[in-house]
Enzyme design. Structure first.
Site, PDB file in Angstrom:
ATOM      1  N   ARG B  32      46.070 -30.274  18.862  1.00  0.00           N
ATOM      2  CA  ARG B  32      45.579 -31.468  18.184  1.00  0.00           C
ATOM      3  C   ARG B  32      46.755 -32.350  17.816  1.00  0.00           C
ATOM      4  O   ARG B  32      47.652 -32.499  18.642  1.00  0.00           O
ATOM      5  CB  ARG B  32      44.653 -31.117  17.026  1.00  0.00           C
ATOM      6  CG  ARG B  32      45.141 -29.984  16.142  1.00  0.00           C
ATOM      7  CD  ARG B  32      44.188 -29.691  15.020  1.00  0.00           C
ATOM      8  NE  ARG B  32      44.195 -30.771  14.047  1.00  0.00           N
ATOM      9  CZ  ARG B  32      43.310 -30.902  13.067  1.00  0.00           C
ATOM     10  NH1 ARG B  32      42.347 -30.009  12.943  1.00  0.00           N
ATOM     11  NH2 ARG B  32      43.394 -31.881  12.212  1.00  0.00           N
ATOM     12  N   ALA B  35      50.499 -31.033  18.049  1.00  0.00           N
ATOM     13  CA  ALA B  35      50.796 -30.546  19.405  1.00  0.00           C
ATOM     14  C   ALA B  35      50.950 -31.718  20.382  1.00  0.00           C
ATOM     15  O   ALA B  35      51.860 -31.724  21.219  1.00  0.00           O
ATOM     16  CB  ALA B  35      49.691 -29.603  19.876  1.00  0.00           C
ATOM     17  N   HIS B  36      50.070 -32.700  20.273  1.00  0.00           N
ATOM     18  CA  HIS B  36      50.162 -33.847  21.195  1.00  0.00           C
ATOM     19  C   HIS B  36      51.430 -34.652  20.952  1.00  0.00           C
ATOM     20  O   HIS B  36      52.127 -35.038  21.891  1.00  0.00           O
ATOM     21  CB  HIS B  36      48.910 -34.724  21.081  1.00  0.00           C
ATOM     22  CG  HIS B  36      47.752 -34.176  21.874  1.00  0.00           C
ATOM     23  ND1 HIS B  36      47.008 -33.118  21.438  1.00  0.00           N
ATOM     24  CD2 HIS B  36      47.254 -34.522  23.086  1.00  0.00           C
ATOM     25  CE1 HIS B  36      46.078 -32.837  22.343  1.00  0.00           C
ATOM     26  NE2 HIS B  36      46.207 -33.676  23.361  1.00  0.00           N
ATOM     27  N   LYS B  37      51.727 -34.882  19.689  1.00  0.00           N
ATOM     28  CA  LYS B  37      52.955 -35.611  19.351  1.00  0.00           C
ATOM     29  C   LYS B  37      54.168 -34.850  19.883  1.00  0.00           C
ATOM     30  O   LYS B  37      55.072 -35.424  20.490  1.00  0.00           O
ATOM     31  CB  LYS B  37      53.035 -35.764  17.823  1.00  0.00           C
ATOM     32  CG  LYS B  37      54.187 -36.598  17.307  1.00  0.00           C
ATOM     33  CD  LYS B  37      53.981 -36.909  15.821  1.00  0.00           C
ATOM     34  CE  LYS B  37      55.068 -37.812  15.258  1.00  0.00           C
ATOM     35  NZ  LYS B  37      56.361 -37.118  15.072  1.00  0.00           N
TER      36      LYS B  37
END
Lengths: 297, 203
Positions: B32, B35-37
């Site tokens: 989420r 993790a994406h960043k």
């Protein structure tokens, strides 16, 4: 046993467990009715089927209905002489214990460091409000408000030219319908809408959230507000957004509106959008001799 | 009901249309906001650093033809150190819109599971890749946790339990395709229809 030596930590843990794992009966009934209003075989009906199945599994296994166990919001009524400082400590201890038991997800994040405290305690976390009353008993209401629906909750400042919303109940109707439109499926509808008219930005949001404690089938004592609740409820469901935003006939399960005094200069309408998992629970505590009498609802 | 099993082929993805219900099987990875960043900042916009090479290689393999799930679960740690999912519904996906298209392309993702739908950049990446957006039922966390049969591992646990990347094996995880690889978004359709109704109600 008296209120001075009373330790309600265990009772608070049980209250949290019930809120996180057992959906209130009126919400279940609302979801069942909604399912009957959706087309057989539609994605909307499928979503409600899954939701109802999930509610049963969560209760049976004593696991969270939703993994986002939200901000725990405690509204505590207490008799004269009770230490709210001690009750607050007990609530914090209970939140940590409930996290350990997996009734709550670790949900309190330091806004500066990004670090999760790991136990649902932190600066102003959980949320607690204490109200002294004349009864010789303690009453606690708990709401678990998830983040997805909190993110689509909103506040309007009337008049709003774009929506043609003036400082009257017609203006309120317009902005609340806009809030439902803006949310689309992102708030995990079908929703319960808590609305506060007036107040300031802070008290308005608080009042709107407190409306979520009301039973779905109650009637607003103010006939004007009762009529407005009914109308917005019907019109929101005409919008076709449906469960999860899949389309369908059920966009709202209930609309609950309250009014507050406001400054002459301000006219706020605060909308607390609550997901279908409107997780609330309450408990009553009475001291009977040596025993603590507790009942949950 | 149609089933999908990871790794998923392009043909299978192209056969899916917005509105289809499918049951997902196989190994998927949760990810989420953090993790994406992280993936964008450490793997996609910059060369992979030596101390993160192993993690990168693992993710490359797991996500190739795979699926990422926007989910911050409640996880039980057992006495032997193993994990199981207690509650695992989807989180709101739109927060990942700024990252998702790049992640789909870089890792050859075939599916993204979440809730609430995503925007134009993701829809475009779905059409090109091809990939699909799969909508899980928001809040159905205990039900979905039952379709998580095994927790195979976890990366970046230092992000906290909700934000960590959990590698899980799912069986018959029910999802609805709401953004397909042909440029159709059910979310856009519903939004346009509801806008018309809103205008009628307030004009």
């Amino acid at each position: 046993m008296d209120y001075k030596t009373l330790d309600l930590t265990d009772q608070f843990v049980e209250l949290i467990r019930r809120a996180a794992t057992q959906l209130p009966a009126d919400m279940r009934q609302g979801l069942h009715q909604a399912k009957g209003n959706e087309a057989p075989g539609s994605a909307a009906e499928g979503a409600l089927d899954t939701i109802l199945l999930n509610v049963d599994i969560a209760e049976k296994n004593s696991t969270p209905i939703c993994q986002d166990t939200g901000t725990p919001i405690f509204e505590v009524k207490y008799p004269v002489g009770v230490s709210t400082r001690k009750l607050a400590d007990q609530i914090r201890a209970a939140a940590a214990a409930a996290t350990k038991n997996n009734y709550l997800r670790p949900n309190a994040v330091d806004s500066l460091t990004g670090k999760n405290s790991g136990d649902n305690t932190g600066e102003d976390f959980p949320t607690m409000h204490f109200h002294e009353w004349d009864e010789d008993a303690i009453h606690v209401d708990l709401l678990l408000k998830g983040g997805g629906c909190e993110n689509v909750s909103t506040q309007y400042k009337l008049p709003d030219g774009d929506l043609g919303a003036g400082r009257d109940l017609e203006g309120v109707r317009r902005v609340v319908l806009d809030a439902v439109y803006q949310a689309q499926g992102r708030g995990c509808g079908p929703a319960v809408l808590g609305v506060a008219i007036g107040g300031d930005r802070g008290s308005g949001y608080l009042k709107s959230k407190q409306q979520l404690f009301r039973q779905l089938d109650d009637t607003n004592p103010d006939p004007q507000l009762a009529a407005l609740e009914e109308r917005i409820f019907e019109e929101a469901n005409q919008m076709g957004i449906g469960p999860m935003g899949f389309g369908g006939n059920t966009t709202a399960l209930g609309v609950k509106i309250a009014a507050q005094h406001r400054l002459p200069a301000s006219y706020f309408v605060s909308v607390a959008y609550m997901c279908w998992a409107n997780r609330r629970a309450s408990m009553d505590i009475q001291l009977g001799g040596e025993e603590v009498e507790v009942s949950y609802a | 009901m149609p089933k999908l099993t990871t790794p998923i082929s392009d043909e299978e993805i192209r056969s899916l249309k917005a509105g289809d219900t499918v049951y997902l099987n196989g190994i998927i990875v949760t990810g989420r906001d953090a993790a994406h960043k992280f993936m964008i900042e450490h793997f996609i916009k910059k060369p992979v650093q030596p101390d993160e090479q192993e993690l990168y290689d693992d993710l490359k393999e797991l996500l190739d033809g795979g699926v990422i799930y926007h989910c911050g679960p409640v996880v039980k740690t057992h006495d032997d150190g193993s994990y199981s999912f207690v509650a695992a519904g989807p989180t709101t996906s739109i927060r990942e819109e700024v990252y998702q298209a790049d992640v789909i392309r870089h890792f050859n993702l075939k599916g993204v599971i979440g809730k609430g739908g995503m925007g134009g950049n993701t829809l475009k990446a779905c059409a090109e890749q091809p990939a699909v957006y799969l909508h899980a039922i928001g809040g159905a966390a205990s039900y979905i946790a039952q379709s998580v049969k095994e927790v195979l591992g976890v990366y970046k646990l230092e992000f906290g339990v909700p934000e960590a990347m959990w590698v899980i094996r799912v069986e018959d995880f029910p999802v609805v395709v709401t953004m397909d690889s042909h440029g159709t978004s059910l979310h856009d359709t519903i939004q346009a229809q509801s806008k018309e109704v809103l205008v009628g109600l307030i004009s």
